[in-house]
Design a protein around this motif. Structure first.
Motif, PDB file in Angstrom:
ATOM      1  N   MET A 187       5.901   4.295   6.198  1.00 29.21           N
ATOM      2  CA  MET A 187       6.197   3.841   4.829  1.00 29.21           C
ATOM      3  C   MET A 187       7.471   3.013   4.802  1.00 29.21           C
ATOM      4  O   MET A 187       7.536   1.992   4.123  1.00 29.21           O
ATOM      5  CB  MET A 187       6.336   5.042   3.908  1.00 29.21           C
ATOM      6  CG  MET A 187       5.058   5.408   3.215  1.00 29.21           C
ATOM      7  SD  MET A 187       5.443   6.422   1.777  1.00 29.21           S
ATOM      8  CE  MET A 187       5.031   8.009   2.420  1.00 29.21           C
ATOM      9  N   GLN A 196       0.794  -1.223   0.000  1.00 26.92           N
ATOM     10  CA  GLN A 196       0.000   0.000   0.000  1.00 26.92           C
ATOM     11  C   GLN A 196       0.825   1.271   0.000  1.00 26.92           C
ATOM     12  O   GLN A 196       0.524   2.223   0.713  1.00 26.92           O
ATOM     13  CB  GLN A 196      -0.965  -0.003   1.190  1.00 26.92           C
ATOM     14  CG  GLN A 196      -2.049  -1.042   1.048  1.00 26.92           C
ATOM     15  CD  GLN A 196      -2.600  -1.467   2.388  1.00 26.92           C
ATOM     16  OE1 GLN A 196      -2.489  -0.726   3.358  1.00 26.92           O
ATOM     17  NE2 GLN A 196      -3.178  -2.637   2.447  1.00 26.92           N
ATOM     18  N   GLN A 244       0.934   2.358  13.215  1.00 22.90           N
ATOM     19  CA  GLN A 244       0.988   1.021  13.801  1.00 22.90           C
ATOM     20  C   GLN A 244      -0.214   0.189  13.372  1.00 22.90           C
ATOM     21  O   GLN A 244      -0.079  -0.970  12.973  1.00 22.90           O
ATOM     22  CB  GLN A 244       1.027   1.119  15.322  1.00 22.90           C
ATOM     23  CG  GLN A 244       0.734  -0.199  16.027  1.00 22.90           C
ATOM     24  CD  GLN A 244       1.026  -0.140  17.506  1.00 22.90           C
ATOM     25  OE1 GLN A 244       2.170  -0.204  17.920  1.00 22.90           O
ATOM     26  NE2 GLN A 244      -0.004  -0.012  18.311  1.00 22.90           N
ATOM     27  N   ALA A 245      -1.391   0.779  13.445  1.00 17.88           N
ATOM     28  CA  ALA A 245      -2.605   0.055  13.072  1.00 17.88           C
ATOM     29  C   ALA A 245      -2.522  -0.392  11.619  1.00 17.88           C
ATOM     30  O   ALA A 245      -2.859  -1.532  11.291  1.00 17.88           O
ATOM     31  CB  ALA A 245      -3.829   0.951  13.291  1.00 17.88           C
ATOM     32  N   ASN A 246      -2.047   0.498  10.758  1.00 13.67           N
ATOM     33  CA  ASN A 246      -1.948   0.146   9.340  1.00 13.67           C
ATOM     34  C   ASN A 246      -0.926  -0.959   9.094  1.00 13.67           C
ATOM     35  O   ASN A 246      -1.177  -1.884   8.324  1.00 13.67           O
ATOM     36  CB  ASN A 246      -1.590   1.387   8.514  1.00 13.67           C
ATOM     37  CG  ASN A 246      -2.719   2.392   8.486  1.00 13.67           C
ATOM     38  OD1 ASN A 246      -3.876   2.055   8.769  1.00 13.67           O
ATOM     39  ND2 ASN A 246      -2.404   3.636   8.164  1.00 13.67           N
ATOM     40  N   ARG A 270      -0.883  -8.676   8.783  1.00  9.46           N
ATOM     41  CA  ARG A 270      -1.848  -9.757   8.960  1.00  9.46           C
ATOM     42  C   ARG A 270      -2.416 -10.205   7.618  1.00  9.46           C
ATOM     43  O   ARG A 270      -2.438 -11.397   7.308  1.00  9.46           O
ATOM     44  CB  ARG A 270      -2.983  -9.323   9.891  1.00  9.46           C
ATOM     45  CG  ARG A 270      -3.976 -10.450  10.167  1.00  9.46           C
ATOM     46  CD  ARG A 270      -5.241  -9.988  10.864  1.00  9.46           C
ATOM     47  NE  ARG A 270      -5.008  -9.571  12.235  1.00  9.46           N
ATOM     48  CZ  ARG A 270      -5.034  -8.319  12.661  1.00  9.46           C
ATOM     49  NH1 ARG A 270      -5.300  -7.339  11.815  1.00  9.46           N
ATOM     50  NH2 ARG A 270      -4.815  -8.020  13.920  1.00  9.46           N
ATOM     51  N   ARG A 316       6.837  -0.345   5.888  1.00 11.10           N
ATOM     52  CA  ARG A 316       6.125  -1.116   4.867  1.00 11.10           C
ATOM     53  C   ARG A 316       7.089  -1.585   3.773  1.00 11.10           C
ATOM     54  O   ARG A 316       6.922  -2.665   3.226  1.00 11.10           O
ATOM     55  CB  ARG A 316       4.971  -0.284   4.290  1.00 11.10           C
ATOM     56  CG  ARG A 316       3.745  -0.360   5.204  1.00 11.10           C
ATOM     57  CD  ARG A 316       2.583   0.406   4.655  1.00 11.10           C
ATOM     58  NE  ARG A 316       2.571   1.767   5.161  1.00 11.10           N
ATOM     59  CZ  ARG A 316       2.000   2.785   4.538  1.00 11.10           C
ATOM     60  NH1 ARG A 316       1.409   2.590   3.393  1.00 11.10           N
ATOM     61  NH2 ARG A 316       2.035   3.981   5.066  1.00 11.10           N
ATOM     62  N   LEU A 321       0.196  -3.264  11.231  1.00 14.93           N
ATOM     63  CA  LEU A 321      -0.254  -4.552  11.784  1.00 14.93           C
ATOM     64  C   LEU A 321      -1.292  -5.204  10.868  1.00 14.93           C
ATOM     65  O   LEU A 321      -1.241  -6.403  10.606  1.00 14.93           O
ATOM     66  CB  LEU A 321      -0.840  -4.368  13.183  1.00 14.93           C
ATOM     67  CG  LEU A 321       0.154  -4.083  14.313  1.00 14.93           C
ATOM     68  CD1 LEU A 321      -0.593  -3.890  15.626  1.00 14.93           C
ATOM     69  CD2 LEU A 321       1.188  -5.192  14.454  1.00 14.93           C
ATOM     70  N   ASP A 322      -2.232  -4.400  10.383  1.00 12.76           N
ATOM     71  CA  ASP A 322      -3.273  -4.959   9.513  1.00 12.76           C
ATOM     72  C   ASP A 322      -2.680  -5.438   8.183  1.00 12.76           C
ATOM     73  O   ASP A 322      -3.072  -6.483   7.662  1.00 12.76           O
ATOM     74  CB  ASP A 322      -4.381  -3.932   9.267  1.00 12.76           C
ATOM     75  CG  ASP A 322      -5.267  -3.773  10.491  1.00 12.76           C
ATOM     76  OD1 ASP A 322      -5.073  -4.554  11.450  1.00 12.76           O
ATOM     77  OD2 ASP A 322      -6.132  -2.893  10.501  1.00 12.76           O
ATOM     78  N   VAL A 337       0.644   5.629  16.539  1.00 10.42           N
ATOM     79  CA  VAL A 337      -0.468   4.672  16.647  1.00 10.42           C
ATOM     80  C   VAL A 337      -1.206   4.462  15.342  1.00 10.42           C
ATOM     81  O   VAL A 337      -1.593   3.342  15.020  1.00 10.42           O
ATOM     82  CB  VAL A 337      -1.506   5.031  17.739  1.00 10.42           C
ATOM     83  CG1 VAL A 337      -1.002   4.637  19.088  1.00 10.42           C
ATOM     84  CG2 VAL A 337      -1.919   6.465  17.682  1.00 10.42           C
ATOM     85  N   THR A 338      -1.398   5.527  14.569  1.00  8.54           N
ATOM     86  CA  THR A 338      -2.159   5.337  13.331  1.00  8.54           C
ATOM     87  C   THR A 338      -1.350   4.522  12.324  1.00  8.54           C
ATOM     88  O   THR A 338      -1.889   3.660  11.639  1.00  8.54           O
ATOM     89  CB  THR A 338      -2.558   6.694  12.718  1.00  8.54           C
ATOM     90  OG1 THR A 338      -1.383   7.482  12.543  1.00  8.54           O
ATOM     91  CG2 THR A 338      -3.510   7.438  13.621  1.00  8.54           C
TER      92      THR A 338
END
Lengths: 337, 338
Positions: free
Chosen positions: A162, A143, A193-195, A201, A165, A197-198, A190-191
């Protein structure tokens, strides 16, 4: 534990670091297995042995740290006795690594494209042109917008999220069977981190890649993992499914750790803290290493080291007070919620 | 909320702009690190400041202590305007207001023993030589360390103990107000709770006010009476604790709260995770209008053109959003671009 085809089996691994002040027992008799496609978390504080265990598995320990006993089997092959050349090939082709700071994994002087392509050239034998095309695809998969332009940028031109990623793209480039991620989101907001981790996954689920996620943050484990190992003073002290360990911890350390986390929901009261500090790892164990800080410790805890015993299906705990659960009784706390 | 309290700190429309220097020292741009922040703090009160890296929260802290020079605005501490204070007036400011850093190693000299480090601060505060050993002992006791620690070097201490020394040093001059920049972020979970409790005990005993800066919203909820959320150099929402966490009205606050993983797998599954896509714009070229509009799911034309002022929505609840409302992310769709 993991019923089907373990990818990784860690059997009784101990790691020691000789220092001027004595030998540090960084990991003691660490024993676990990782199933295919499973997401396993290892949680612990600094000095708990979680990172050194991962480095030991990857054969990345820097001398004088070394594995003193135990076996590490990756799909049945013993990694501990593998020839260094084979280790490199194995690490490059079958395992991916993600560390806390993406800047330690990325070369600041090389463009992003080259760094991703290089992996594909070396480990998948692609030509430079093929590798660059594939690199662009990989950046899209993690992404990163405007992937073509990013190929010619340098790491410092990307944000922290980024960069991480890109590291994930590199780790996934060889379609590894296992990813070891050591605090992959600790340096991120945190924002981001959420991206991350998802994303991790989604990608690993699609490829059925097994993940070992190492972190100090139980919330990240609760979010990402299916099973968890809790480490303290170099030992695994508790193991189980994330749901069970968090709703019904059986080791007083796990319980205390959970209690001491500030919450976003519920009443705000005084935080129950754990008194004292983790023990000196150069000492031989006299009893349970948590006993000096444990609210329920009794005489036996100070003289006898509790073994890591099975206390229920898929549950292990190293505590004299955690009694094995008869297999015909289900865990009530889990059903009650 | 803090109206009745004696006010110890007032910051009005504070700006900190850094010039970007190109070749030959020419100014080629301006980084608006802090761009018009107003906050106030009462005696014995904790104001939490939340925000992600680059939002200007640390620069704000440093400007309040005059470590960096404010470009515009006013800082009033204990009734005295210290925005441009020099010499004795600046020293007075530092007796009233002190800072606690994330990494106590930044403020401790590795070659100076703990006792001597605290004594240094006592000398600055003009404590008579004969009183100093007694004061060192007293301050160490206040932060929960035995007197024997005075003879130790910083490297002989654990992370938690070092942070206690960092706090002790800040307390030595007898301040009314501590500005704490991520003071528990580098600590292990089990030790973090001890230090949070210490901060709360000190506040109860000494009536200290805290400006408590953290990226960790759960820590801020535990520590603060009020929380201000910063984005790109501005406060976008400010409210009493119980209001902000229960009824956040700015889309960014909602995104922040919705991104934090919870320490419960069931709670994580039960709620919908908010994906804030895109990056924080550069503070050297902020977008026109609302700084959050490129990432906002409810942005309209007005948001792209007009900077929303910090409006009072309810008592003590201020929101800088043209369309302040609850649950703007309910659809859960991704907006903006990655």
């Amino acid at each position: 534990m993991c019923a089907i085809e373990p990818v990784l089996q860690v059997q009784g691994v101990s790691i020691e670091i000789p220092t001027r002040h004595g030998t540090v027992h960084a990991a003691r008799d660490v024993d676990f297995a990782l199933g295919r496609g499973e997401r396993l978390g290892i949680v612990g504080e600094s000095g708990s042995g979680k990172t050194i265990t991962a480095l030991g598995i990857m054969r990345l320990l820097l001398p004088p740290a070394h594995v003193t006993s135990g076996r590490i089997l990756f799909e049945g092959r013993d990694v501990t006795t593998m020839h260094p050349k084979d280790v490199n090939r194995w690490r490059g082709n079958e395992v991916g690594m993600i560390f806390q700071d993406p800047l330690t994994s990325l070369n600041p002087f090389l463009r992003i494209g080259i760094q991703v392509a290089e992996v594909l050239e070396i480990h998948r034998g692609l030509s430079r042109a093929q590798a660059m095309a594939e690199a662009e695809q990989l950046l899209r998969r993690v992404q990163i917008s405007d992937a073509r332009r990013r190929l010619s940028e340098y790491p410092h031109q990307l944000s922290g999220g980024m960069r991480q990623r890109v590291v994930i793209a590199i780790a996934m480039a060889t379609r590894p069977k296992m990813i070891i991620a050591d605090e992959p989101t600790t340096a991120l907001d945190v924002t981001a981190q959420a991206n991350v981790l998802d994303l991790l996954r989604d990608l690993t689920e699609a490829e059925r890649t097994s993940v070992v996620l190492i972190t100090h943050d139980l919330s990240v484990i609760a979010d990402f993992c299916e099973r968890v190992l809790v480490m303290y003073a170099g030992r695994i002290v508790e193991e189980g499914s994330v749901d069970e360990v968090i709703s019904e911890p059986r080791h007083p350390y796990t319980q205390a750790l959970l209690n001491s986390i500030p919450r976003l929901q519920g009443a705000v009261g005084r935080l129950p803290s754990i008194p004292g500090a983790p023990p000196d790892l150069t000492r031989e164990l006299q009893g349970c290493p948590f006993a000096p800080r444990c609210p329920v410790a009794y005489d036996r805890c100070r003289t006898e080291v509790p073994e890591l015993l099975e206390i229920g299906p898929g549950r292990r705990a190293a505590c004299h007070l955690a009694q094995p659960i008869p297999s015909n009784i289900t865990l009530e706390g889990d059903l009650a919620e | 909320m803090s109206v009745a309290r004696e006010q110890v700190l007032e910051v009005r429309d504070l700006k900190v702009h850094f010039p970007i220097r190109g070749s030959f020292g020419r100014t080629t741009g301006i980084v608006r690190a802090v761009d018009g922040v107003s906050i106030e703090l009462g005696r014995g009160e904790t104001l939490g400041i939340a925000g992600e890296s680059g939002c200007g929260k640390s620069t704000l802290a440093r400007a309040m202590l005059r470590i960096v020079e404010p470009t515009a605005g006013r800082i009033v501490v204990g009734g005295e305007d210290v925005t441009a204070a020099r010499g004795p007036a600046l020293r007075h400011l530092l007796k009233v207001m002190q800072m606690v850093f994330q990494d106590p190693n930044d403020s401790l000299n590795p070659r100076v023993k703990v006792g001597a480090a605290i004594e240094e601060a006592l000398i600055v505060a003009h404590v008579a030589p004969q009183d100093r050993p007694h004061r060192v002992q007293e301050i160490l006791r206040t932060v929960g360390l035995p007197y024997a620690f005075a003879r130790r070097y910083p490297h002989e201490l654990s992370g938690g103990q070092r942070q206690r020394v960092g706090i002790a040093r800040a307390l030595a001059v007898g301040p009314q107000l501590l500005v704490c920049d991520e003071p528990v972020s580098a600590l292990d979970v089990s030790v973090r709770a001890q230090i949070i409790n210490l901060f709360q005990d000190l506040q109860d005993q000494l009536g200290l006010g805290y400006v408590f800066i953290s990226h960790d919203l759960a820590v801020l909820r535990q520590m603060s009476h009020r929380v201000a959320v910063m984005y790109l150099g501005r406060v976008v929402e400010q409210a009493p604790n119980q209001v902000l966490y229960a009824q956040p009205l700015h889309p960014y606050t909602q995104a922040l709260l919705g991104s934090v993983p919870l320490p419960s797998p069931k709670a994580n599954r039960a709620r919908q995770r908010i994906h804030l896509v895109g990056e924080v714009p550069s503070p050297s070229s902020p977008p026109p209008g609302c700084p959050f509009h490129p990432r906002c799911p409810i942005a309209q034309d007005v948001c792209r053109n007009e900077v929303p002022p910090l409006r009072v929505i309810a008592s003590g609840h201020h929101v800088a959003c043209h369309f302040a409302q609850a649950n703007v992310w309910a659809g859960g769709e991704r907006v903006g671009q990655a």
